[in-house]
Design a protein around this motif. Structure first.
Motif, PDB file in Angstrom:
ATOM      1  N   VAL A   7       5.713 -27.125  -2.376  1.00 14.20           N
ATOM      2  CA  VAL A   7       5.979 -27.600  -1.012  1.00 14.20           C
ATOM      3  C   VAL A   7       6.118 -29.119  -1.002  1.00 14.20           C
ATOM      4  O   VAL A   7       7.035 -29.669  -0.382  1.00 14.20           O
ATOM      5  CB  VAL A   7       4.875 -27.118  -0.034  1.00 14.20           C
ATOM      6  N   ASN A   8       5.203 -29.796  -1.677  1.00 23.45           N
ATOM      7  CA  ASN A   8       5.290 -31.267  -1.738  1.00 23.45           C
ATOM      8  C   ASN A   8       6.553 -31.733  -2.449  1.00 23.45           C
ATOM      9  O   ASN A   8       7.180 -32.717  -2.050  1.00 23.45           O
ATOM     10  CB  ASN A   8       4.049 -31.839  -2.422  1.00 23.45           C
ATOM     11  N   GLY A   9       6.941 -31.033  -3.496  1.00 26.61           N
ATOM     12  CA  GLY A   9       8.188 -31.368  -4.192  1.00 26.61           C
ATOM     13  C   GLY A   9       9.401 -31.174  -3.295  1.00 26.61           C
ATOM     14  O   GLY A   9      10.319 -32.002  -3.279  1.00 26.61           O
ATOM     15  N   TYR A  10       9.400 -30.075  -2.543  1.00 26.01           N
ATOM     16  CA  TYR A  10      10.499 -29.819  -1.609  1.00 26.01           C
ATOM     17  C   TYR A  10      10.568 -30.904  -0.543  1.00 26.01           C
ATOM     18  O   TYR A  10      11.646 -31.408  -0.214  1.00 26.01           O
ATOM     19  CB  TYR A  10      10.325 -28.442  -0.957  1.00 26.01           C
ATOM     20  N   GLN A  11       9.408 -31.293   0.000  1.00 23.06           N
ATOM     21  CA  GLN A  11       9.381 -32.346   1.014  1.00 23.06           C
ATOM     22  C   GLN A  11       9.868 -33.675   0.444  1.00 23.06           C
ATOM     23  O   GLN A  11      10.583 -34.422   1.115  1.00 23.06           O
ATOM     24  CB  GLN A  11       7.976 -32.494   1.589  1.00 23.06           C
ATOM     25  N   ALA A  12       9.514 -33.971  -0.794  1.00 30.82           N
ATOM     26  CA  ALA A  12       9.963 -35.215  -1.422  1.00 30.82           C
ATOM     27  C   ALA A  12      11.481 -35.206  -1.617  1.00 30.82           C
ATOM     28  O   ALA A  12      12.154 -36.224  -1.401  1.00 30.82           O
ATOM     29  CB  ALA A  12       9.252 -35.409  -2.756  1.00 30.82           C
ATOM     30  N   ARG A  13      12.034 -34.057  -2.032  1.00 30.11           N
ATOM     31  CA  ARG A  13      13.495 -33.946  -2.194  1.00 30.11           C
ATOM     32  C   ARG A  13      14.206 -34.123  -0.855  1.00 30.11           C
ATOM     33  O   ARG A  13      15.225 -34.805  -0.766  1.00 30.11           O
ATOM     34  CB  ARG A  13      13.858 -32.607  -2.820  1.00 30.11           C
ATOM     35  N   GLU A  14      13.677 -33.498   0.192  1.00 32.15           N
ATOM     36  CA  GLU A  14      14.281 -33.626   1.516  1.00 32.15           C
ATOM     37  C   GLU A  14      14.195 -35.065   2.027  1.00 32.15           C
ATOM     38  O   GLU A  14      15.149 -35.575   2.612  1.00 32.15           O
ATOM     39  CB  GLU A  14      13.616 -32.670   2.514  1.00 32.15           C
ATOM     40  N   LYS A  15      13.066 -35.720   1.790  1.00 36.28           N
ATOM     41  CA  LYS A  15      12.929 -37.115   2.201  1.00 36.28           C
ATOM     42  C   LYS A  15      13.921 -37.994   1.444  1.00 36.28           C
ATOM     43  O   LYS A  15      14.530 -38.892   2.017  1.00 36.28           O
ATOM     44  CB  LYS A  15      11.501 -37.603   1.968  1.00 36.28           C
ATOM     45  N   SER A  16      14.114 -37.721   0.162  1.00 37.13           N
ATOM     46  CA  SER A  16      15.074 -38.476  -0.637  1.00 37.13           C
ATOM     47  C   SER A  16      16.492 -38.280  -0.108  1.00 37.13           C
ATOM     48  O   SER A  16      17.271 -39.235  -0.025  1.00 37.13           O
ATOM     49  CB  SER A  16      14.986 -38.033  -2.096  1.00 37.13           C
ATOM     50  N   LYS A  17      16.839 -37.048   0.261  1.00 35.78           N
ATOM     51  CA  LYS A  17      18.163 -36.782   0.837  1.00 35.78           C
ATOM     52  C   LYS A  17      18.348 -37.550   2.148  1.00 35.78           C
ATOM     53  O   LYS A  17      19.408 -38.134   2.392  1.00 35.78           O
ATOM     54  CB  LYS A  17      18.350 -35.283   1.093  1.00 35.78           C
ATOM     55  N   LEU A  18      17.320 -37.526   3.005  1.00 35.18           N
ATOM     56  CA  LEU A  18      17.395 -38.241   4.280  1.00 35.18           C
ATOM     57  C   LEU A  18      17.529 -39.751   4.068  1.00 35.18           C
ATOM     58  O   LEU A  18      18.282 -40.420   4.776  1.00 35.18           O
ATOM     59  CB  LEU A  18      16.176 -37.934   5.142  1.00 35.18           C
ATOM     60  N   MET A  19      16.792 -40.276   3.095  1.00 34.89           N
ATOM     61  CA  MET A  19      16.900 -41.714   2.796  1.00 34.89           C
ATOM     62  C   MET A  19      18.294 -42.053   2.300  1.00 34.89           C
ATOM     63  O   MET A  19      18.859 -43.091   2.665  1.00 34.89           O
ATOM     64  CB  MET A  19      15.842 -42.115   1.763  1.00 34.89           C
ATOM     65  N   ASN A  20      18.874 -41.181   1.490  1.00 35.82           N
ATOM     66  CA  ASN A  20      20.232 -41.393   0.991  1.00 35.82           C
ATOM     67  C   ASN A  20      21.232 -41.379   2.146  1.00 35.82           C
ATOM     68  O   ASN A  20      22.125 -42.229   2.224  1.00 35.82           O
ATOM     69  CB  ASN A  20      20.575 -40.327  -0.046  1.00 35.82           C
ATOM     70  N   GLN A  21      21.102 -40.407   3.044  1.00 34.91           N
ATOM     71  CA  GLN A  21      21.993 -40.333   4.194  1.00 34.91           C
ATOM     72  C   GLN A  21      21.831 -41.545   5.100  1.00 34.91           C
ATOM     73  O   GLN A  21      22.819 -42.086   5.602  1.00 34.91           O
ATOM     74  CB  GLN A  21      21.741 -39.051   4.984  1.00 34.91           C
ATOM     75  N   ALA A  22      20.588 -41.985   5.317  1.00 34.59           N
ATOM     76  CA  ALA A  22      20.345 -43.153   6.155  1.00 34.59           C
ATOM     77  C   ALA A  22      20.966 -44.392   5.534  1.00 34.59           C
ATOM     78  O   ALA A  22      21.548 -45.235   6.228  1.00 34.59           O
ATOM     79  CB  ALA A  22      18.848 -43.360   6.355  1.00 34.59           C
TER      80      ALA A  22
END
Length: 112
Positions: free
Chosen positions: A18-33
């Motif tokens: 779960v933590n790994g998934y959240q980190a990947r999603e946060k990384s995607k959001l940071m990339n999009q931002a």
């Protein structure tokens, strides 16, 4: 996460996934931002001073390093060099004709 694998996992393993998934999603959001921010910056730049608009590899450093290196290796002639060569060829072709016309006393610019 595989649903069949889930039932064989411990609580710590589930938290790690779960933590790994959240980190990947946060990384995607940071990339999009980051991309949205760069887009806004480049839009403002192009509107206020389009002549100073940066090249693609300058706007996104690190992404196009291979392309820049290939362009440096190729060293294609600049457009002004191509135009200069074309004009020189035309001049070399027509100058003798103009000189011959001037020697005959014709100054109207016709090539014969």
């Amino acid at each position: 996460m595989d649903t069949f694998l889930y039932w064989d996992m411990t609580y710590k393993e589930i938290l790690a996934h779960v933590n790994g998934y959240q980190a990947r999603e946060k990384s995607k959001l940071m990339n999009q931002a980051s991309l949205i921010h760069n887009l806004g910056y480049l839009m403002a730049y192009s509107f206020h001073s389009p002549k100073a608009y940066p090249k693609l590899y300058e706007a996104f450093p690190g992404l196009f390093d291979e392309v820049v290196q290939e362009k440096k290796k190729e060293k294609l002639p600049e457009q002004w060099e191509v135009n200069k060569a074309r004009m020189q060829a035309i001049t070399d072709l027509y100058n003798p004709m103009f000189i011959a016309n001037q020697e005959r006393g014709e100054t109207n610019g016709d090539i014969r």
